[in-house]
Design a protein around this motif. Structure first.
Motif, PDB file in Angstrom:
ATOM      1  N   GLU A 125      23.016  76.017  77.608  1.00 33.79           N
ATOM      2  CA  GLU A 125      21.584  76.515  78.033  1.00 33.79           C
ATOM      3  C   GLU A 125      20.611  75.856  77.144  1.00 33.79           C
ATOM      4  OE1 GLU A 125      22.705  80.822  79.906  1.00 33.79           O
ATOM      5  OE2 GLU A 125      22.483  80.719  77.682  1.00 33.79           O
ATOM      6  N   TYR A 126      20.964  75.738  75.579  1.00 36.75           N
ATOM      7  CA  TYR A 126      20.029  75.164  74.698  1.00 36.75           C
ATOM      8  C   TYR A 126      19.734  73.644  75.026  1.00 36.75           C
ATOM      9  CZ  TYR A 126      18.890  78.957  71.527  1.00 36.75           C
ATOM     10  OH  TYR A 126      18.403  80.163  70.913  1.00 36.75           O
ATOM     11  N   LEU A 127      20.867  73.066  75.461  1.00 39.21           N
ATOM     12  CA  LEU A 127      20.852  71.524  75.911  1.00 39.21           C
ATOM     13  C   LEU A 127      19.856  71.347  77.015  1.00 39.21           C
ATOM     14  CD1 LEU A 127      21.767  68.656  75.582  1.00 39.21           C
ATOM     15  CD2 LEU A 127      23.925  69.282  77.008  1.00 39.21           C
ATOM     16  N   ASP A 128      20.085  72.299  78.073  1.00 39.68           N
ATOM     17  CA  ASP A 128      19.369  72.414  79.348  1.00 39.68           C
ATOM     18  C   ASP A 128      17.751  72.353  78.878  1.00 39.68           C
ATOM     19  OD1 ASP A 128      19.203  71.873  82.125  1.00 39.68           O
ATOM     20  OD2 ASP A 128      18.287  74.177  81.975  1.00 39.68           O
ATOM     21  N   GLN A 129      17.587  73.302  78.142  1.00 42.35           N
ATOM     22  CA  GLN A 129      16.124  73.327  77.694  1.00 42.35           C
ATOM     23  C   GLN A 129      15.629  72.347  76.933  1.00 42.35           C
ATOM     24  OE1 GLN A 129      15.368  76.865  75.353  1.00 42.35           O
ATOM     25  NE2 GLN A 129      15.500  78.287  77.166  1.00 42.35           N
ATOM     26  N   ALA A 130      16.503  71.633  75.986  1.00 42.80           N
ATOM     27  CA  ALA A 130      15.929  70.403  75.265  1.00 42.80           C
ATOM     28  C   ALA A 130      15.589  69.095  76.101  1.00 42.80           C
ATOM     29  CB  ALA A 130      17.178  70.121  74.195  1.00 42.80           C
ATOM     30  N   MET A 182      21.761  75.381  67.344  1.00 35.99           N
ATOM     31  CA  MET A 182      20.765  76.337  67.798  1.00 35.99           C
ATOM     32  C   MET A 182      21.629  77.739  68.480  1.00 35.99           C
ATOM     33  SD  MET A 182      17.789  75.578  67.030  1.00 35.99           S
ATOM     34  CE  MET A 182      16.962  76.734  67.773  1.00 35.99           C
ATOM     35  N   ALA A 183      22.657  77.405  69.127  1.00 38.58           N
ATOM     36  CA  ALA A 183      23.214  78.671  69.899  1.00 38.58           C
ATOM     37  C   ALA A 183      24.072  79.469  68.800  1.00 38.58           C
ATOM     38  CB  ALA A 183      24.512  78.013  70.761  1.00 38.58           C
ATOM     39  N   ARG A 184      24.653  78.731  67.479  1.00 36.79           N
ATOM     40  CA  ARG A 184      25.150  79.386  66.607  1.00 36.79           C
ATOM     41  C   ARG A 184      24.077  80.220  65.624  1.00 36.79           C
ATOM     42  NH1 ARG A 184      26.935  75.581  62.786  1.00 36.79           N
ATOM     43  NH2 ARG A 184      26.486  73.772  64.329  1.00 36.79           N
ATOM     44  N   THR A 196      22.713  61.741  79.608  1.00 34.03           N
ATOM     45  CA  THR A 196      23.872  62.180  80.252  1.00 34.03           C
ATOM     46  C   THR A 196      24.859  62.433  78.862  1.00 34.03           C
ATOM     47  OG1 THR A 196      24.731  59.958  80.243  1.00 34.03           O
ATOM     48  CG2 THR A 196      23.651  60.687  82.175  1.00 34.03           C
ATOM     49  N   PRO A 197      25.769  63.155  79.092  1.00 32.87           N
ATOM     50  CA  PRO A 197      26.649  63.663  78.020  1.00 32.87           C
ATOM     51  C   PRO A 197      27.275  62.275  77.159  1.00 32.87           C
ATOM     52  CG  PRO A 197      27.329  65.028  79.774  1.00 32.87           C
ATOM     53  CD  PRO A 197      26.262  63.845  80.533  1.00 32.87           C
ATOM     54  N   ASP A 198      27.509  61.227  77.685  1.00 31.68           N
ATOM     55  CA  ASP A 198      28.179  60.108  76.994  1.00 31.68           C
ATOM     56  C   ASP A 198      27.229  59.217  76.186  1.00 31.68           C
ATOM     57  OD1 ASP A 198      27.026  59.378  79.356  1.00 31.68           O
ATOM     58  OD2 ASP A 198      28.547  57.557  79.777  1.00 31.68           O
ATOM     59  N   THR A 199      26.004  59.546  76.381  1.00 28.05           N
ATOM     60  CA  THR A 199      24.783  58.772  75.625  1.00 28.05           C
ATOM     61  C   THR A 199      24.699  58.965  74.399  1.00 28.05           C
ATOM     62  OG1 THR A 199      22.843  59.867  76.344  1.00 28.05           O
ATOM     63  CG2 THR A 199      23.649  58.131  77.793  1.00 28.05           C
ATOM     64  N   ILE A 200      23.904  58.508  73.465  1.00 30.82           N
ATOM     65  CA  ILE A 200      23.815  58.741  72.110  1.00 30.82           C
ATOM     66  C   ILE A 200      22.686  59.911  72.117  1.00 30.82           C
ATOM     67  CG2 ILE A 200      22.652  58.001  69.861  1.00 30.82           C
ATOM     68  CD1 ILE A 200      24.089  55.236  70.354  1.00 30.82           C
ATOM     69  N   MET A 201      21.713  59.765  72.765  1.00 33.87           N
ATOM     70  CA  MET A 201      20.884  60.788  72.778  1.00 33.87           C
ATOM     71  C   MET A 201      21.318  62.325  73.369  1.00 33.87           C
ATOM     72  SD  MET A 201      17.774  62.020  72.249  1.00 33.87           S
ATOM     73  CE  MET A 201      16.683  60.663  72.502  1.00 33.87           C
ATOM     74  N   GLY A 202      22.331  62.258  74.272  1.00 33.75           N
ATOM     75  CA  GLY A 202      23.240  63.222  74.982  1.00 33.75           C
ATOM     76  C   GLY A 202      23.927  64.113  73.853  1.00 33.75           C
TER      77      GLY A 202
END
Length: 197
Positions: A5-10, A39-41, A23-29
């Motif tokens: 959920e934090y990833l989606d917001q970011a 942030m979730a922790r 995308t999950p496989d990119t450096i930015m992802g």
């Protein structure tokens, strides 16, 4: 919120354009997922902190709660069970004191005992025949009669140190507090009428 959920917001906060396609496989992802996990922790820890704000549900801050209310003390001693520690903190935190018999009955009830309070009156010219003759010292004495709860309740001279300590500690300082542990009456003579004569 969890890490996804934090990833989606970011991702939604990133600028528009092809460069910012995540995308999950990119450096930015991967970088955003690492930040999102942190942030979730933090979010989970903040939610757990709400539980720590109440001594009845505290776990990590129970030692701080005990320090706040002055535990362990001579009456409770060192408690090891977390639930016992929580109960002792809550009892001491919410105890606002009092001098009425009802207050001391409530204190004993909180410790799991049923008690009666006997208050004494000084013998005077208005006393009735058959009343006990007590001098003025008895005006400041009272007795806590502990009713037997089960077979573990002390009888005839035995004591319950925790109960006596807590009640004596909160008793008005100008009074004398006595404790009585009456035994269940034992018949001295028993007839079995079912067997005949």
């Amino acid at each position: 919120m969890n890490a996804l959920e934090y990833l989606d917001q970011a991702v939604k906060l990133l600028p528009q354009g092809k460069v910012w396609q995540v995308t999950p496989d990119t450096i930015m992802g991967k970088l955003l997922l690492a930040f999102s996990d942190g942030m979730a922790r933090v979010d989970a820890r903040m939610m757990a902190l709400l539980e720590e704000a109440d001594p009845r549900t505290a776990a990590d801050t129970i030692a701080a709660w005990e320090t706040l209310v002055g535990l362990p003390d001579a009456c409770t001693g060192e408690l090891t069970d977390l639930d016992d520690r929580r109960a002792a903190v809550w009892q001491k935190y919410t105890d606002r004191g009092g001098q009425s018999p009802e207050h001391f009955k409530a204190v004993a009830s909180g410790l799991g005992y049923d008690v009666d309070i006997i208050q004494y009156e000084v013998f005077s010219c208005e006393s009735r025949c058959g009343d006990f003759v007590r001098d003025s010292g008895w005006a400041f004495a009272w007795t806590v009669v502990v009713k037997p709860v089960d077979e573990d309740t002390p009888e005839l001279g035995a004591t319950i140190p925790g109960l006596e300590c807590i009640i004596s500690r909160s008793a008005p300082s100008h009074t004398a507090t006595f404790f009585d542990y009456p035994a269940a009456p034992v018949p001295t003579l028993y007839f079995d009428f079912t067997q005949g004569f």
